[in-house]
Design a protein around this motif. Structure first.
Motif, mmCIF file in Angstrom:
data_model
loop_
_atom_site.group_PDB
_atom_site.id
_atom_site.type_symbol
_atom_site.label_atom_id
_atom_site.label_comp_id
_atom_site.label_asym_id
_atom_site.label_seq_id
_atom_site.Cartn_x
_atom_site.Cartn_y
_atom_site.Cartn_z
ATOM 1 N N ALA A 1 0.872 -1.270 0.225
ATOM 2 C CA ALA A 1 -0.123 0.055 -0.089
ATOM 3 C C ALA A 1 0.819 1.236 -0.137
ATOM 4 O O ALA A 1 1.737 1.443 -0.749
ATOM 5 N N LYS A 2 0.828 2.254 1.002
ATOM 6 C CA LYS A 2 1.579 3.472 1.110
ATOM 7 C C LYS A 2 2.638 3.253 2.025
ATOM 8 O O LYS A 2 3.458 4.074 2.435
ATOM 9 N N ALA A 3 2.815 1.968 2.585
ATOM 10 C CA ALA A 3 3.810 1.794 3.893
ATOM 11 C C ALA A 3 5.125 1.224 3.490
ATOM 12 O O ALA A 3 4.957 0.164 2.514
ATOM 13 N N THR A 4 6.367 1.757 3.713
ATOM 14 C CA THR A 4 7.484 1.054 3.123
ATOM 15 C C THR A 4 8.377 0.715 4.385
ATOM 16 O O THR A 4 8.401 1.278 5.171
ATOM 17 N N LEU A 5 8.979 -0.476 4.301
ATOM 18 C CA LEU A 5 9.745 -1.165 5.389
ATOM 19 C C LEU A 5 11.244 -1.479 4.692
ATOM 20 O O LEU A 5 11.173 -2.157 3.890
ATOM 21 N N ALA A 6 12.156 -0.952 5.164
ATOM 22 C CA ALA A 6 13.628 -1.466 4.660
ATOM 23 C C ALA A 6 13.720 -2.861 4.996
ATOM 24 O O ALA A 6 13.252 -3.484 5.940
ATOM 25 N N TRP A 7 14.626 -3.400 4.146
ATOM 26 C CA TRP A 7 15.018 -4.688 4.431
ATOM 27 C C TRP A 7 15.596 -4.840 5.832
ATOM 28 O O TRP A 7 15.477 -6.160 6.442
ATOM 29 N N SER A 8 16.475 -3.999 6.080
ATOM 30 C CA SER A 8 17.309 -4.136 7.511
ATOM 31 C C SER A 8 16.283 -4.186 8.628
ATOM 32 O O SER A 8 16.693 -4.692 9.499
ATOM 33 N N ASP A 9 14.940 -3.620 8.415
ATOM 34 C CA ASP A 9 14.055 -3.628 9.646
ATOM 35 C C ASP A 9 12.871 -4.866 9.608
ATOM 36 O O ASP A 9 12.049 -4.977 10.495
ATOM 37 N N VAL A 10 13.275 -5.721 8.467
ATOM 38 C CA VAL A 10 12.461 -6.736 8.528
ATOM 39 C C VAL A 10 13.021 -7.921 9.530
ATOM 40 O O VAL A 10 14.063 -8.473 9.460
ATOM 41 N N GLU A 11 12.121 -8.355 10.323
ATOM 42 C CA GLU A 11 12.266 -9.576 11.225
ATOM 43 C C GLU A 11 12.081 -10.703 10.667
ATOM 44 O O GLU A 11 13.112 -11.655 10.718
ATOM 45 N N THR A 12 10.847 -11.110 9.909
ATOM 46 C CA THR A 12 10.789 -12.195 9.157
ATOM 47 C C THR A 12 9.717 -11.749 8.199
ATOM 48 O O THR A 12 9.076 -11.033 8.248
ATOM 49 N N LEU A 13 10.130 -12.576 7.018
ATOM 50 C CA LEU A 13 9.010 -12.458 5.785
ATOM 51 C C LEU A 13 8.594 -13.985 5.458
ATOM 52 O O LEU A 13 9.554 -14.812 4.946
ATOM 53 N N HIS A 14 7.396 -14.251 5.679
ATOM 54 C CA HIS A 14 6.922 -15.747 5.321
ATOM 55 C C HIS A 14 6.097 -15.621 4.045
ATOM 56 O O HIS A 14 4.995 -15.059 4.234
ATOM 57 N N ILE A 15 6.268 -16.436 3.158
ATOM 58 C CA ILE A 15 5.559 -16.677 2.051
ATOM 59 C C ILE A 15 4.415 -18.019 2.266
ATOM 60 O O ILE A 15 5.202 -19.114 2.396
ATOM 61 N N GLY A 16 3.228 -17.945 2.860
ATOM 62 C CA GLY A 16 2.360 -19.031 2.899
ATOM 63 C C GLY A 16 1.596 -19.361 1.948
ATOM 64 O O GLY A 16 1.792 -18.530 0.716
ATOM 65 N N ALA A 17 0.751 -20.416 1.615
ATOM 66 C CA ALA A 17 0.103 -20.940 0.705
ATOM 67 C C ALA A 17 -1.127 -19.851 0.321
ATOM 68 O O ALA A 17 -1.338 -19.666 -0.763
ATOM 69 N N SER A 18 -1.511 -19.222 1.353
ATOM 70 C CA SER A 18 -2.642 -18.084 1.164
ATOM 71 C C SER A 18 -2.270 -16.647 1.623
ATOM 72 O O SER A 18 -2.761 -15.951 1.102
ATOM 73 N N ALA A 19 -1.139 -16.317 2.135
ATOM 74 C CA ALA A 19 -0.696 -15.090 2.566
ATOM 75 C C ALA A 19 0.581 -15.052 2.804
ATOM 76 O O ALA A 19 1.441 -15.853 3.081
ATOM 77 N N ILE A 20 1.225 -13.802 2.527
ATOM 78 C CA ILE A 20 2.289 -13.121 2.608
ATOM 79 C C ILE A 20 2.419 -12.553 4.170
ATOM 80 O O ILE A 20 1.786 -11.499 4.323
ATOM 81 N N THR A 21 3.355 -12.852 5.062
ATOM 82 C CA THR A 21 3.142 -12.137 6.579
ATOM 83 C C THR A 21 4.546 -11.601 6.778
ATOM 84 O O THR A 21 5.779 -12.357 6.638
ATOM 85 N N ILE A 22 4.499 -10.479 7.081
ATOM 86 C CA ILE A 22 5.773 -9.511 7.259
ATOM 87 C C ILE A 22 5.768 -9.061 8.687
ATOM 88 O O ILE A 22 4.716 -8.406 9.031
#
Length: 274
Positions: free
Chosen positions: A210-231
């Motif tokens: 959307a309009k929110a941006t998150l730097a890769w260095s600030d990402v704790e975990t990113l999980h691509i699931g079968a139905s959703a991406i959870t950041i």
């Protein structure tokens, strides 16, 4: 919605290249237990839906009063979904009962009875994987899993769960298209260009939802699931953002782009497949 592009004219155009493909490496057919269940389930769902409609309507006509009336309307609503849904289920099963999908090193051939369409891996512009686990209407209309392939010329076709072994077919499509799609998108990514995946975009610096941006260095975990991406964001309790995978074209390519960026902070349901 699937565009009808395997008509007789296209089938004639496809005949020559199909004949040159040789022996297929794999074949998938509509049928088996899943198609049988769908065809047997359709009349059962219809009768159940009709009962859900008839019983409360009869009670309402007879003038039943009280708090139960509100629950009767829920049954009526459910019946309104089940009756047309059962018809859609039967039509979908009958329409594709003779479908065959032949896999070749160069591409796929889809055959619906006497009609055939062929496309090559390099012609594919995007692959969309959709799961319908909660929406009953969508499950009636399309099934629990749908792979939609869109070509560079804008034409597209869908493979629904009446195809036996659809998940295996989907893996083949993702594996073969990855060879053509990943190098192009990886080059653009390495050039620090913003890559648009509809509901999110990524570049070498950050991910934007959307309009929110998150730097890769600030990402704790990113999980691509079968139905959703959870950041999840570092230092923040809960989830920073959740994005339905059904709205992300080329999810398999996105996964391979993010894997080296996030390292152990990245997990994906693709890695859990046998």
């Amino acid at each position: 919605m699937e565009e009808t592009w395997n008509d007789s004219e296209f089938a004639d155009d496809a005949a020559d290249p199909v004949a040159e493909l040789g022996t297929p490496t794999a074949e998938f057919r509509a049928g088996g237990r899943r198609l049988l269940v769908q065809m047997l389930l359709a009349p059962l769902v219809f009768l159940t839906g009709a009962a859900f409609l008839g019983f409360p309507v009869a009670i309402l006509i007879w003038g039943h009063k009280g708090g139960a009336v509100a629950h009767l309307w829920k049954l009526i609503l459910l019946g309104c979904v089940m009756v047309p849904g059962s018809v859609m289920l039967a039509v979908r099963a009958f329409r594709h009962r003779r479908m065959r999908v032949l896999v070749y090193p160069e591409g796929l051939v889809r055959m619906d009875g006497d009609r055939a369409s062929a496309f090559f891996w390099e012609e594919i512009d995007s692959v969309l994987r959709k799961t319908y686990s909660a929406n009953a209407w969508e499950r009636f209309a399309h099934g629990s899993l749908v792979y939609t392939v869109r070509l560079k010329n804008g034409k597209e076709t869908s493979f629904e769960d009446h195809v036996a072994g659809l998940q295996d077919l989907g893996r083949v499509i993702e594996r073969e298209t990855l060879k053509h799609l990943l190098p192009r998108l990886q080059a653009a990514f390495d050039e620090q260009r913003l890559l648009d995946f509809k509901k999110l975009s990524v570049d070498t610096a950050a991910i934007t939802v959307a309009k929110a941006t998150l730097a890769w260095s600030d990402v704790e975990t990113l999980h691509i699931g079968a139905s959703a991406i959870t950041i999840k964001k570092k230092g923040k309790w809960g989830t920073w953002s959740t994005v339905p995978t059904a709205e992300i074209p080329n999810l398999h390519v996105l996964a391979e782009l993010l894997r080296p960026v996030l390292g152990t902070r990245f997990t994906c349901f693709y890695d859990q497949k046998g």
